[in-house]
Design an enzyme around this catalytic site. Structure first.
Site, PDB file in Angstrom:
ATOM      1  N   ASP A 771     117.841  58.937  59.792  1.00  0.00           N
ATOM      2  CA  ASP A 771     116.761  59.883  60.058  1.00  0.00           C
ATOM      3  C   ASP A 771     117.253  60.985  60.999  1.00  0.00           C
ATOM      4  O   ASP A 771     118.005  60.724  61.942  1.00  0.00           O
ATOM      5  CB  ASP A 771     115.586  59.137  60.693  1.00  0.00           C
ATOM      6  CG  ASP A 771     114.429  60.060  61.024  1.00  0.00           C
ATOM      7  OD1 ASP A 771     113.890  60.672  60.089  1.00  0.00           O
ATOM      8  OD2 ASP A 771     114.103  60.180  62.222  1.00  0.00           O
ATOM      9  N   HIS A 774     121.039  65.495  61.084  1.00  0.00           N
ATOM     10  CA  HIS A 774     121.686  66.721  61.550  1.00  0.00           C
ATOM     11  C   HIS A 774     121.574  66.884  63.057  1.00  0.00           C
ATOM     12  O   HIS A 774     122.302  67.680  63.646  1.00  0.00           O
ATOM     13  CB  HIS A 774     121.080  67.940  60.849  1.00  0.00           C
ATOM     14  CG  HIS A 774     119.601  68.034  60.967  1.00  0.00           C
ATOM     15  ND1 HIS A 774     118.757  67.275  60.182  1.00  0.00           N
ATOM     16  CD2 HIS A 774     118.811  68.766  61.780  1.00  0.00           C
ATOM     17  CE1 HIS A 774     117.507  67.552  60.514  1.00  0.00           C
ATOM     18  NE2 HIS A 774     117.511  68.454  61.470  1.00  0.00           N
ATOM     19  N   ASP A 890     107.969  62.796  52.484  1.00  0.00           N
ATOM     20  CA  ASP A 890     107.357  63.630  53.520  1.00  0.00           C
ATOM     21  C   ASP A 890     107.150  65.065  53.056  1.00  0.00           C
ATOM     22  O   ASP A 890     107.003  65.967  53.872  1.00  0.00           O
ATOM     23  CB  ASP A 890     108.197  63.591  54.805  1.00  0.00           C
ATOM     24  CG  ASP A 890     109.668  63.891  54.553  1.00  0.00           C
ATOM     25  OD1 ASP A 890     110.027  64.136  53.382  1.00  0.00           O
ATOM     26  OD2 ASP A 890     110.432  63.884  55.519  1.00  0.00           O
TER      27      ASP A 890
END
Length: 1760
Positions: A771, A774, A890
């Protein structure tokens, strides 16, 4: 499915590294397949590259079977070999992310220098995919099992993943029914969003406790069980899903944050970014707090709490700008406190703190602008600039500031100000004195006036005034005289004092006394000045007491007190003199005088005016300057603050507007304490017994979030980021950002806690989704993934990166070993963009060439340490693998973003992609909105007939097929976009079966119309319909169900079948597919396809049978098969030439190499769009050409028949396949034929070639390239036979093909080293037969009309004979060979068919002796047929050939300025430019290379005579001192010059006549003209040439003599000369033919130049600078010889050899990339391509083969 022959072989993946050992730019990401069976990763470097110089590969792959440790690197040495590629093999048996780097010994670019330092590349990475196994399911279309294995390895491309929210599945006990339904739809992995205990927000991604699971997973009784028991329940559940349903599991790992209410935060607030460990966040915290308080006080300020419009928001923002930000004074965090800093500086100056001025030593501060001065001051004199979080944290560094100011004080700015202040004070004192003097004089005048008034007449009064004035003037003059005397005495005293004691005052910094001189500078009646010259001094006190201690080089005043003081301690600190002022020195030690000086001054006692200026304190000047600089610096800090405020205001405005006003935002309501204006950036931990113990500031911790377009490698919460202050973070108020630091040592509890969480997750799940990847620190992710992979070595890792850059993606993917990156089909905005996504993730194109054609067969050491057959597959750079999802959990659904109907078409397109694919629970069911993972509480429904819901029935077929296609090898895909349609064809490259999906997208809306789509033509392919359907959506809304989620009411409806018609055209049969009239938006159709007339095992058929086809072919046959340029082909088969490719051009050769030159880049890049691929698809012309040309050559060599048959059978089979496969199979055929031809070639060449590496192989193939039959010429005027071409394509037929010089320079390399002794022998005997005038011809012309105009070919001929005898199996026997002579003994020219031609024979021995005799006696003749017919450009004088020996030196002289008898043979051809008939490089006289060749021959013949092989001891030459009486009268006598004597003459004279010494003082030892020498330490090019100056030109000819006669040279001289040549005339590929500093140098050759510049017109500069390659071989051979003896290779010749191999790297690259597969004749300056040169030249390759043969011998000797 049947396993192919290749699939059974062991695999080696070859990774070619750059020269220094790094990864090429196009290979920054290396992805390897899972080790279903062990395979080898081969690291490959080129011999001669820097990395081969003691190269060592270090990798943390556990090559010795140990446990993986990222920080443990194992070394493996690259082998030492100077011809072959150097390989290191690593057996891959495990998955993961691994690193490597290469070290090697440093390589010097300086001749003779050996470096011992080590150079190292950066760390590079390679990833090995995880080996996943699943239960083999039954095929969706046949019910057969996919495999008989219990578990089948699943390629990543076969993954089908569905995301679920565990809390909506109910408790674990009810999960089974859901998972069964998921499995039936073809999903084989479930992505579970986090199942840990959730925090206050109820978001699964805001984890309360990472080591505990959410209670709602468990039934009532299970909730009370221990954590370990709950883990076992979960583990058993997941294992059951894997075993019963074939479903693997994947979960998120959340490493970046924790829930804001995680209890452990109270114990460990250091795990977050708090105000104690991250004080730079204090300004952001103050702002955040102020905004929160402001939210509560809106009413108090008369501001709206409900926002109805932007006007309301603007009112709030205006208040924030004008009041709130002003009140919290954020600027104080930016600026310097000027007052405090100035006070600090004042204190430092008063306490005499020394300044640090080293950094300003060489800076001219005076000439800098104020801004530049401020920049300098800021850089060195302001501390804590990198700190942010304390008001006025930036402080002045007083030492550096004082150093700056003192340096500044040297300049005129300070001096001017300082002098002005002195003048001001002096003026003030002068005024004060003048006022006192005026008062005194007034008193005197008044007194005198009173005296005069008493009893005197006016006349007397006037007289008395005159006398009084005279008296006063006399007193003044006497006073001045006395004063001057006193000054003189004082001056003498000071001078003596300084002379005696100044050395105690001035001492140099190194404790050595400097010379000090004292001189009187100024002496007036007012004052005296003495200067003491000195430099770089320190100070000591004088014997006389000092008021101030003088500083370094300071001006010092001796005042009336008799003391020395510093006038201005800093202004004069740097001056170069000491100035002493002596002012009104009274007699020292006289108490009466002292007493008088203390008495009151009477009115009539005059006082002297002030001549001593009181000391001015410079401190205030410094402080004012510092204040000015600080204010200037603060200006920019204020600007920074102002800029940041603008950003803060903008970000607050935009966020509030989105949250409360925008239509697509959440439209929050009233602004209250619970729902403030802004989302808080900080969690404020409660103050309690647990938290009370922590340092101040620990309880305010930063929340996590994300930033648009941020650098993912930058931690936006660290001290270098202002993101929190600028309100740039889109914050997650329920999540606290975790602070790991740079290593575990910075936050040990957190690292350990998250490690436990990660290991627990790895023990339960098959994969991770990272999750917020980045924003995850890479070093942390590496550590945690390493820990996880220890628990589960085959962990599947997926992530969603938002870096915006593939390059940045690769950094994460390669370093972390991320196996798939999530890509989402909901992101494209139209059909075209969606087709691009599908194409990108769709697999390789149908008919791909690369895999089949780049794979080679070989042998290597296998897993069992036994040698076995293997496939070598070159590795290309990889792109990150995709997990292509139709919709993620999402993001918005198709119903929200497009239309509900698009659910089907997008889902089907994703399922047909050749990568991992996925979806989210609810997509197949057509949920209208994405599921709110925070607030949703309803459960997923279970259906009795789940296939009837939404698009489930289509998804089941496509997703099962997806996995089956990955397992079976459907790796090729064609994607076509047309209007609103996307067509995807998945294809198996071996079985030629496929599946074709037609999808009608529904982006813009729904329509029942078919829309525009042209008929689909399937070439050579049949098809059948599997299904055709669309999604009928009955309503756009759903009924509310408080318990279960539900989708839109939608069902699949069947459509009519398409029209499938068989048709044909010029390109053959095809199936035409026409859609039914009704094919609504969102519809999909699936067809099964198969190729008609499918030949079984076509790949194997094409790749076999070559051994028999090639077994009889000799090297001349192979010249036809492989090469033949256009002119050669046309010479033999008139009217035929090379193959022409439309939109590309002609290929270079008619044979296989011509096609391979085009196919190699096509294969490498899989470039199916190349014009040649289009040509192959459009027709079979190339196939027919290949067979047809060989059939036309059967009359020359019938042995080609078997090859013709082999081609014919293969091409017949290929013509039967669909045209889109023709490029692949033609390429595979040509590659197979090429390999077979090369194999057959090497069977007939020497072990030297066979054992050599790729470079030697390529060079050796040039011997086949140049040696072939043309009908227009050969070695005999009447017999056809093979001959050597000088170069292609210019020197190929008729008289221009076979050149004497070129042949015999090339003969050793092309024929002797390669083992083609027959070709060498034929050329030796062939040229020997045409010996005439004692010379070998330059142009042979098959012996018809040879031309004898070169002086060097004969000596190259003799050198070649010498080499042949040395290496050929028959040895000296060739010398006895009888040769029929083409010309009579009297040298008369006759035609070849004249009876006198070939009328007598000579042995080769006799021919050699004839050459020596003729040269020894002198050769003088005019060329036969002299004139324009023979040479259109040559002047008459040039046809005269003269050669003589100087018997004083033994040197051979010849030529004239009108001809050019050596290889530098350019004759001027431009009448316009004035060079017609004028040789550019006549090189007459004694040429250095000819002398070397002559010396070599004499040495050899001497040895042969001593061995009894050669019957003659020497040559008979005329002896003018003797005579004999013959039949015809008196004739001149002769004398014998033995070869040994001739040899000695040259040996004795060579260095004297050719060497140019480095030291001009040694010139007298040598035969040279010093005034003509331009370059020293070299050997002359010629001796006694007509132009004299040309003797001294630096050219590349002397290394030739060094190679053939090294004994001629002083070894030290030779190596130095070679090093000069290496530095000056060694180009990238060739040797410059002239010193670039020579006035005649012209580096670029253009034979077509028709200008008026004589130096270059018609290519007159052919040898005046252009860089010729053949001499490079001789230069390097000479370098090898002498450097290994007296240079860097003296102790180890490998140093020399490595240097040579490094210089050859450009040559290797050229021969590998040139379409002509050779080395060019020459290049222009700096290695630039010369378009007038032959792209492949015989001698260019030959001399490098000579070099490698020498290296082989050096290696043998060294190891011996």
């Amino acid at each position: 499915m049947a396993t192919s022959r290749k699939e059974k072989q062991f695999t080696v993946y070859r990774l070619e590294l750059e020269a220094e050992g790094s990864l090429p730019k196009d290979k920054q990401y290396i992805r390897l397949p899972p080790p279903v069976k062990p395979y080898v990763l081969r690291f490959n470097i080129r011999s001669g590259s820097p990395a081969s110089h003691g190269g060592v590969l270090y990798t943390n792959y556990p090559i010795f079977g140990r446990e993986f440790d990222r920080n443990k690197f194992y070394p493996k040495n690259f082998p030492t070999d100077f011809s072959k590629s150097l390989n290191i093999d690593i057996m891959i048996r495990m998955s993961g992310a691994f690193d490597f780097y290469v070290e090697h010994r440093a390589v010097s670019t300086l001749p003779g220098e050996v470096l011992t330092s080590i150079e190292r590349t950066e760390i590079f990475h390679f990833n090995v995919d995880p080996l996943l196994h699943i239960l083999p399911r039954r095929r969706i279309l046949s019910s057969k099992r996919v495999s008989s294995l219990k578990r089948v390895p699943l390629p990543l491309d076969g993954l089908v993943i569905e995301t679920v929210l565990p809390k909506l599945l109910g408790s674990l006990s009810s999960w089974g029914q859901h998972v069964k339904a998921i499995s039936e739809l073809g999903y084989n992995m479930i992505h579970f969003v986090p199942i840990q205990a959730r925090g206050i927000s109820n978001s699964p991604y805001s984890i309360y406790d990472q080591l505990a699971f959410s209670d709602d997973l468990f039934d009532g009784t299970d909730r009370t069980k221990s954590t370990d028991e709950k883990i076992d329940i979960l583990r058993n559940t997941l294992k059951r899903f894997e075993d019963d349903y074939g479903v693997l599991s994947l979960t998120d790992v959340v490493w970046n944050h924790t829930s804001c209410n995680s209890k452990w935060l109270e114990e460990h607030p250091e795990a977050g970014y708090n105000l104690h460990n991250s004080p730079h966040l204090k300004p952001a915290y103050e702002l955040d707090t102020a905004l929160l308080q402001f939210s509560e006080d809106l009413d108090k300020h008369g501001l709206p709490t409900f926002l109805h419009s932007e006007n309301d928001l603007n009112r709030i923002m205006d208040y924030i700008k004008s009041h709130l930000l002003t009140e919290i004074r954020l600027w104080e965090y930016y600026i310097i406190n000027v007052k405090d800093s100035v006070d600090d500086l004042r204190t430092a100056l008063v306490t005499k703190i020394e300044g640090d001025h080293v950094m300003f030593k060489n800076v001219d501060i005076e000439n800098l602008s104020l801004q530049q001065q401020a920049d300098l001051f800021l850089k060195y004199a302001i501390s804590d600039q990198d700190k942010f979080g304390t008001r006025f944290v930036k402080r002045i560094s007083v030492k550096e500031a004082i150093g700056f100011l003192k340096k500044w004080s040297e300049g005129s700015e300070f001096q001017t100000a300082f002098k002005a202040e002195q003048d001001r004070i002096y003026t003030s004192l002068q005024t004060e004195w003048q006022e006192r003097e005026n008062i005194r004089l007034a008193k005197i005048a008044k007194k005198h006036e009173k005296t005069l008034r008493i009893g005197r007449s006016e006349k007397e009064r006037i007289e008395q005034e005159k006398r009084e004035r005279a008296r006063l003037e006399k007193e003044r003059l006497e006073r001045a005289k006395l004063e001057k005397a006193r000054i003189g005495q004082a001056l003498k005293k000071v001078k003596k004092q300084l002379e005696d004691e100044v050395k105690n005052l001035v001492v140099s910094s190194n404790d050595k006394k400097d010379n000090v001189s004292v001189k009187e500078d100024i002496v007036t009646e007012e004052h005296a000045v003495v200067k003491v010259s000195n430099e770089a001094v320190k100070t000591k006190k004088l014997a006389t007491p000092l008021k101030e201690t003088s500083q370094e080089g300071a001006e010092v005043s001796v005042a009336s007190t008799g003391k020395i003081r510093i006038d201005a301690f800093d202004a004069v600190e740097k001056s170069s003199s000491v100035t002493v002022e002596v002012i009104k020195e009274e007699s020292p030690g006289d108490p009466e005088e002292d007493k008088k000086s203390e008495e009151p001054v009477e009115p009539d006692a005059p006082q002297e005016p002030p001549v001593q200026v009181p000391m001015v304190d410079p401190t205030e000047f410094y402080l004012k300057k510092a204040e000015q600089l600080l204010n200037e610096i603060n200006l920019r800090f204020y600007r920074f603050y102002d800029d940041d405020v603008l950003v803060i205001i903008e970000n607050i405005f935009n966020r509030v507007k989105y949250m409360r006003l925008d239509g697509h935002g959440p439209k929050m309501g009233e602004i209250t304490k619970d729902h403030p204006l802004i989302e808080t950036y900080f969690t404020r931990l409660p103050l309690n017994e647990t938290t009370r113990k922590h340092p101040e500031g620990s309880l305010a911790v930063a929340n996590n979030g994300w930033i648009w377009n941020a650098n993912p490698l930058q931690d936006f919460a660290n001290s270098e980021s202002y993101a929190y202050l600028k309100r740039e973070v889109i914050v997650w108020g329920d999540c606290v950002k975790l602070r790991y630091g740079k290593s575990r040592e910075e936050s040990p509890w957190l690292w350990d806690h998250i490690t436990k969480y990660t290991e627990l997750s790895a023990s339960l799940f098959h994969g991770f989704r990272i999750d917020n990847c980045h924003s995850t620190p890479i070093h942390l992710a590496k550590y945690l993934l390493d820990k996880a992979r220890r628990i589960r070595p085959n962990l599947y890792v997926v992530a969603e990166l938002f870096t915006g850059s593939e390059e940045m993606d690769i950094q994460f993917v390669s370093q972390l070993g991320i196996n798939s990156l999530i890509r989402e089909a909901m992101q494209p905005w139209d059909t075209k963009e969606l087709s691009r996504y599908v194409h990108r993730h769709g697999g390789k194109p149908i008919g791909s060439i690369d895999t089949a054609c780049l794979t080679d067969s070989s042998t290597c050491i296998g897993p069992d340490e036994q040698k076995e057959a293997c496939l070598i597959i070159p590795l290309s750079g990889s792109k990150p693998h995709a997990l292509f999802m139709d919709c993620t959990h999402d993001n918005e659904s198709p119903h929200q973003k497009r239309t509900a109907e698009d659910t089907l078409s997008t889902g089907a397109l994703v399922a047909m992609s050749s990568c991992a694919v996925g979806s989210t629970k609810g997509y197949d069911e057509v949920f209208p909105h994405y599921v709110d993972l925070v607030n949703e509480t309803r459960l997923y429904p279970l259906y009795e007939e789940s296939l009837d819901i939404g698009i489930a029935r289509v998804k089941k077929v496509l997703q099962h097929l997806h996995t089956e296609m990955a397992l079976d090898g459907y790796i090729e895909t064609h994607v076509h976009h047309e209007n609103d349609y996307i067509i995807v064809h998945r294809f198996h490259p071996n079985t030629l079966d496929g599946y074709l999906l037609v999808a009608h997208s529904a982006f813009a809306g729904f329509t029942m119309d078919r829309g525009d789509l042209n008929p689909i033509n399937l070439r050579g392919t049949s098809a059948e319909l599997l299904f055709s359907t669309y999604l009928e959506v009955k309503s756009r809304s759903v009924e509310n169900d408080e318990k279960f989620l539900s989708g839109l009411p939608a069902t699949l409806k069947s459509l009519n079948a398409p029209i499938l018609r068989r048709r044909s055209d010029a390109n053959g049969e095809f199936t035409e597919v026409i859609l039914p009239k009704e094919f609504p938006s969102g519809s999909v159709m699936l067809l099964k396809t198969w190729v008609d007339n499918k030949p079984d095992g076509l790949d194997d058929f094409v790749e076999t049978g070559t051994e028999e086809a090639f077994e009889e072919l000799d090297l001349v046959d192979l010249n036809i098969v492989l090469y033949r340029c256009n002119g050669e082909e046309n010479d033999v088969t008139s009217g035929h030439g090379v193959y022409h490719i439309p939109n590309y051009g002609d290929i270079p050769y008619c044979g296989i190499e011509g096609f391979m030159s085009v196919l190699r880049p096509i294969m490498k890049h899989n470039d199916l769009g190349h014009p040649f691929c289009a040509n192959l698809r459009e027709g079979h012309w190339a196939l027919d050409y290949t067979v047809g040309r060989l059939e036309r050559h059967l009359f020359i060599t019938p042995k080609l028949k078997k090859l013709v048959d082999w081609y014919h059978s293969r091409f017949t089979a290929i013509k039967a396949v669909p045209n889109f496969l023709v490029p692949k199979y033609f390429a595979l055929t040509m590659k197979t034929a090429y390999k077979a031809a090369i194999h057959r070639t090497f069977q007939q060449l020497s072990p030297f070639v066979l054992d050599g590496g790729p470079f030697i192989h390529s060079l050796a193939l040039c011997s086949v390239q140049m040696y072939g039959i043309v009908l227009s010429t050969g070695l005999h005027p009447t017999k056809n036979g093979p001959s050597c071409a000088a170069g292609l394509p210019h020197f190929i037929h008729h008289h221009m093909r076979c050149w004497g010089r070129d042949v015999f320079i090339s003969l050793r390399g092309l024929f002797i080293t390669t083992g083609n002794f027959q070709a060498a022998r034929d050329h030796i005997l062939g040229f020997g037969s045409v010996l005439k005038h004692g010379m070998i011809p330059n142009l042979l012309d098959a012996g018809r009309r040879p031309r004898y105009n070169c002086r060097d070919a004969t000596w190259w001929y003799l050198q070649a004979i010498q080499e042949y005898c040395k290496f050929a199996p028959e040895g000296y026997d060739i010398l006895k060979e009888s040769i029929a002579r083409r010309f009579p003994k009297d040298d008369e020219f006759i035609e070849a068919d004249d009876p006198k031609a070939y009328s007598y024979n000579s042995t080769l021995l006799e021919i050699i002796q004839e050459i020596l005799e003729r040269h020894a006696r002198g050769i003088h003749f005019r060329e036969w047929n002299a004139g324009h017919n023979l040479d259109h450009a040559m002047k008459s004088e040039g046809f005269q050939v003269d050669i003589d020996v100087d018997w004083d030196t033994g040197l051979l002289f010849g030529g004239s300025k009108w001809n050019c008898g050596t290889w530098m043979d350019k004759m001027g051809e431009s009448e316009k430019a004035g060079n017609l008939g004028e040789p550019a490089t006549p090189r007459d006289g004694a040429d250095v290379e000819i002398i070397g060749l002559l010396k070599s021959t004499l040495r050899w013949l001497t040895e042969l005579n001593e061995k009894g092989v050669y019957p003659w001891k020497g040559v008979e030459i005329p002896d003018k001192g003797t005579s004999n009486k013959g039949k015809n009268g008196i004739v001149e006598g002769t004398k014998l010059i033995t070869f040994a004597r001739w040899n000695d003459l040259i040996q004795e004279s060579f260095e004297k006549n050719f060497y140019i010494p480095i030291d001009p003082s040694e010139d007298s030892k040598y035969n040279l003209k010093s005034d003509m020498v331009k370059r020293r330490g070299i050997y002359k090019d010629t001796h006694k040439s007509s132009y004299n100056f040309t003797d001294y030109q630096l050219r590349p000819n002397f290394p030739i003599a060094m190679v053939v006669a090294p004994e001629l040279f002083n070894e030290e001289h030779a190596l130095k000369a070679l090093n000069v040549a290496r530095e000056i005339i060694a180009g990238p590929l060739g040797m410059l033919t002239l010193d670039p500093e020579d006035p005649a140098y012209r580096g670029n050759y253009d034979n077509g130049n028709d200008g008026t510049d004589k130096s270059v017109a018609k290519g007159w500069n052919y040898h005046q600078g252009p860089e010729w390659l053949w001499v490079t071989g001789y230069f390097l051979r000479a370098y090898l010889y002498f450097d290994a003896r007296v240079g860097a290779g003296k102790d180890n010749p490998h140093e020399t050899i490595h240097n040579i191999m490094r210089m050859l790297l450009p040559h290797r690259k050229i021969i590998e990339t040139s379409v002509w597969a050779g080395l060019p004749e020459l290049t222009n300056a700096n290695g630039a391509e010369c378009h007038d040169a032959c792209p492949t030249q015989a001698w260019s390759a030959a001399t490098l083969l000579d070099l490698f043969d020498d290296i082989k011998d050096v290696e043998i000797d060294f190891h011996a």
